[in-house]
Motif scaffolding. Structure first.
Motif, PDB file in Angstrom:
ATOM      1  N   LEU A  72     -56.239  73.136  24.233  1.00  0.00           N
ATOM      2  CA  LEU A  72     -55.203  72.284  24.814  1.00  0.00           C
ATOM      3  C   LEU A  72     -55.682  70.846  24.980  1.00  0.00           C
ATOM      4  O   LEU A  72     -54.947  69.901  24.698  1.00  0.00           O
ATOM      5  CB  LEU A  72     -54.781  72.857  26.176  1.00  0.00           C
ATOM      6  CG  LEU A  72     -53.590  72.195  26.863  1.00  0.00           C
ATOM      7  CD1 LEU A  72     -52.354  72.200  25.970  1.00  0.00           C
ATOM      8  CD2 LEU A  72     -53.286  72.896  28.189  1.00  0.00           C
ATOM      9  N   ASN A  73     -56.918  70.671  25.414  1.00  0.00           N
ATOM     10  CA  ASN A  73     -57.398  69.331  25.746  1.00  0.00           C
ATOM     11  C   ASN A  73     -57.817  68.494  24.543  1.00  0.00           C
ATOM     12  O   ASN A  73     -57.724  67.266  24.586  1.00  0.00           O
ATOM     13  CB  ASN A  73     -58.597  69.431  26.697  1.00  0.00           C
ATOM     14  CG  ASN A  73     -58.213  69.888  28.083  1.00  0.00           C
ATOM     15  OD1 ASN A  73     -57.048  70.171  28.360  1.00  0.00           O
ATOM     16  ND2 ASN A  73     -59.187  69.992  28.957  1.00  0.00           N
ATOM     17  N   MET A  74     -58.292  69.141  23.482  1.00  0.00           N
ATOM     18  CA  MET A  74     -58.825  68.370  22.370  1.00  0.00           C
ATOM     19  C   MET A  74     -58.154  68.695  21.030  1.00  0.00           C
ATOM     20  O   MET A  74     -57.873  67.800  20.242  1.00  0.00           O
ATOM     21  CB  MET A  74     -60.331  68.590  22.268  1.00  0.00           C
ATOM     22  CG  MET A  74     -61.036  67.655  21.310  1.00  0.00           C
ATOM     23  SD  MET A  74     -62.835  67.589  21.538  1.00  0.00           S
ATOM     24  CE  MET A  74     -63.277  69.305  21.376  1.00  0.00           C
ATOM     25  N   LYS A  75     -57.906  69.970  20.790  1.00  0.00           N
ATOM     26  CA  LYS A  75     -57.296  70.357  19.517  1.00  0.00           C
ATOM     27  C   LYS A  75     -55.831  69.931  19.456  1.00  0.00           C
ATOM     28  O   LYS A  75     -55.369  69.397  18.438  1.00  0.00           O
ATOM     29  CB  LYS A  75     -57.423  71.871  19.340  1.00  0.00           C
ATOM     30  CG  LYS A  75     -56.804  72.433  18.074  1.00  0.00           C
ATOM     31  CD  LYS A  75     -57.038  73.945  18.043  1.00  0.00           C
ATOM     32  CE  LYS A  75     -56.280  74.610  16.912  1.00  0.00           C
ATOM     33  NZ  LYS A  75     -56.482  76.074  16.925  1.00  0.00           N
ATOM     34  N   ALA A  76     -55.076  70.172  20.527  1.00  0.00           N
ATOM     35  CA  ALA A  76     -53.646  69.872  20.527  1.00  0.00           C
ATOM     36  C   ALA A  76     -53.343  68.397  20.257  1.00  0.00           C
ATOM     37  O   ALA A  76     -52.443  68.090  19.467  1.00  0.00           O
ATOM     38  CB  ALA A  76     -53.008  70.323  21.840  1.00  0.00           C
ATOM     39  N   PRO A  77     -54.039  67.437  20.891  1.00  0.00           N
ATOM     40  CA  PRO A  77     -53.725  66.024  20.600  1.00  0.00           C
ATOM     41  C   PRO A  77     -53.856  65.667  19.124  1.00  0.00           C
ATOM     42  O   PRO A  77     -53.040  64.906  18.594  1.00  0.00           O
ATOM     43  CB  PRO A  77     -54.739  65.254  21.453  1.00  0.00           C
ATOM     44  CG  PRO A  77     -55.015  66.164  22.598  1.00  0.00           C
ATOM     45  CD  PRO A  77     -55.002  67.541  22.004  1.00  0.00           C
ATOM     46  N   GLY A  81     -46.894  67.840  28.704  1.00  0.00           N
ATOM     47  CA  GLY A  81     -47.311  68.039  30.085  1.00  0.00           C
ATOM     48  C   GLY A  81     -46.574  67.100  31.016  1.00  0.00           C
ATOM     49  O   GLY A  81     -47.115  66.631  32.012  1.00  0.00           O
ATOM     50  N   GLY A  82     -45.306  66.846  30.694  1.00  0.00           N
ATOM     51  CA  GLY A  82     -44.545  65.828  31.414  1.00  0.00           C
ATOM     52  C   GLY A  82     -43.789  66.302  32.625  1.00  0.00           C
ATOM     53  O   GLY A  82     -43.090  65.510  33.262  1.00  0.00           O
ATOM     54  N   ASN A 110     -50.123  62.273  24.565  1.00  0.00           N
ATOM     55  CA  ASN A 110     -50.783  63.582  24.588  1.00  0.00           C
ATOM     56  C   ASN A 110     -51.428  63.784  25.951  1.00  0.00           C
ATOM     57  O   ASN A 110     -52.598  63.459  26.166  1.00  0.00           O
ATOM     58  CB  ASN A 110     -51.842  63.650  23.482  1.00  0.00           C
ATOM     59  CG  ASN A 110     -51.236  63.796  22.110  1.00  0.00           C
ATOM     60  OD1 ASN A 110     -50.330  64.591  21.896  1.00  0.00           O
ATOM     61  ND2 ASN A 110     -51.719  63.003  21.156  1.00  0.00           N
ATOM     62  N   ASN A 111     -50.629  64.322  26.870  1.00  0.00           N
ATOM     63  CA  ASN A 111     -51.088  64.473  28.244  1.00  0.00           C
ATOM     64  C   ASN A 111     -51.376  65.916  28.641  1.00  0.00           C
ATOM     65  O   ASN A 111     -52.168  66.151  29.551  1.00  0.00           O
ATOM     66  CB  ASN A 111     -50.036  63.887  29.199  1.00  0.00           C
ATOM     67  CG  ASN A 111     -50.308  64.260  30.643  1.00  0.00           C
ATOM     68  OD1 ASN A 111     -51.249  63.760  31.264  1.00  0.00           O
ATOM     69  ND2 ASN A 111     -49.502  65.173  31.185  1.00  0.00           N
ATOM     70  N   ILE A 124     -49.703  63.578  36.317  1.00  0.00           N
ATOM     71  CA  ILE A 124     -49.848  62.341  35.558  1.00  0.00           C
ATOM     72  C   ILE A 124     -48.781  62.221  34.485  1.00  0.00           C
ATOM     73  O   ILE A 124     -48.253  61.133  34.236  1.00  0.00           O
ATOM     74  CB  ILE A 124     -51.263  62.262  34.959  1.00  0.00           C
ATOM     75  CG1 ILE A 124     -52.258  61.906  36.072  1.00  0.00           C
ATOM     76  CG2 ILE A 124     -51.341  61.243  33.826  1.00  0.00           C
ATOM     77  CD1 ILE A 124     -53.709  61.960  35.659  1.00  0.00           C
ATOM     78  N   GLY A 125     -48.429  63.340  33.833  1.00  0.00           N
ATOM     79  CA  GLY A 125     -47.388  63.295  32.812  1.00  0.00           C
ATOM     80  C   GLY A 125     -46.063  62.820  33.352  1.00  0.00           C
ATOM     81  O   GLY A 125     -45.359  62.016  32.728  1.00  0.00           O
TER      82      GLY A 125
END
Length: 257
Positions: free
Chosen positions: A117-122, A18-19, A93-94, A23-24
């Motif tokens: 995206l918010n919890m599984k991906a990291p 998410g760069g 992990n953004n 924020i990324g």
């Protein structure tokens, strides 16, 4: 004590999901300015490429477009990164998503997409990159994983963002569990919980900063330097003993709530 070396990232490789914006991008720029080589990932290839081109004026920045909300996307990102580097020092992990809807109307599709995206991906990004993080640790300083949570994972905002609150709270707790498991291997896991920063995701802060700043004890919304500074601290030697903690960067909103 060499305080300059304490915060230096010279010779280190970082990947920021998410760069391409928000924020990324703030974090990617901060890591670049401290000497890291930075790879950024985002779902939209054009935006990712454009941001990498702009950030390359500061230091080496490479675009690796990918949709990390799926396992195929995660594996594709790992493969693409592996074409450039054999080790990874810093994983940020953004990538994340927000979704709001009334309780009686909240859709399953929105829940599944955003929680993935918010919890599984990291978690699965950390799992997939673990061999490269271990390789980096074997050759140098501690490797770092920085999960970008949210102040909304610690306390409630007024909006009906059910999955967002739940997934970010889950990420805070997941950070603790991952940290305890990976610290003995030389991989330090921590998190940042941002408050109001101007971004496409946080349109209220972006478009109405002057209106909401009076509800923030610091009387302003977050600036790029605030987020960059937090990430640099955790990514560098300075943050080596911060294990499993979530650094709240919100101008005092969480305690004021």
């Amino acid at each position: 004590m060499d305080t300059a070396a304490l915060f230096s990232l010279e010779g280190r490789c970082a990947l920021v999901t998410g760069g391409s914006r928000g924020i990324g991008r703030m974090i990617a720029e901060g890591l670049l300015r401290q000497g890291a080589r930075v790879y950024i990932s985002a779902r939209k290839a054009e935006a990712c490429d454009e941001t990498a081109k702009e950030l390359s004026e500061i230091g080496p920045c490479v675009s690796l477009p990918a949709d990390v909300s799926t396992m195929d996307g995660i594996h594709s990102l790992v493969a693409a990164y592996g074409e450039h580097e054999k080790t990874l020092d810093i994983l940020v992990n953004n990538a994340g998503a927000a979704w709001g809807a009334a309780f009686d109307e909240f859709p399953e599709s929105g829940w599944d997409k955003a929680v993935d995206l918010n919890m599984k991906a990291p978690f699965f990004l950390a799992q997939a990159f673990k061999p490269m993080l271990l390789e980096a640790r074997a050759a140098g300083p501690l490797a770092k994983i920085i999960n970008i949570a949210s102040v909304d994972g610690l306390s409630l905002n007024p909006q009906e963002t059910y999955f967002y609150h739940a997934s970010k709270a889950g990420l805070v707790h997941l950070t603790k569990r991952m940290a305890v498991r990976l610290a003995p291997d030389g991989i330090v896991v921590s998190a940042i919980a941002p408050g109001a920063f101007a971004s496409n995701m946080n349109k209220v802060a972006r478009d109405h900063g002057d209106e909401i700043k009076d509800r923030i004890p610091s009387r302003r919304i977050g600036e790029p330097e605030d987020m960059a500074g937090a990430a640099i601290y955790l990514a560098s030697r300075a943050g080596d003993y911060v294990v499993g903690s979530t650094l709240v960067v919100d101008g005092g909103v969480n305690i004021a709530r």
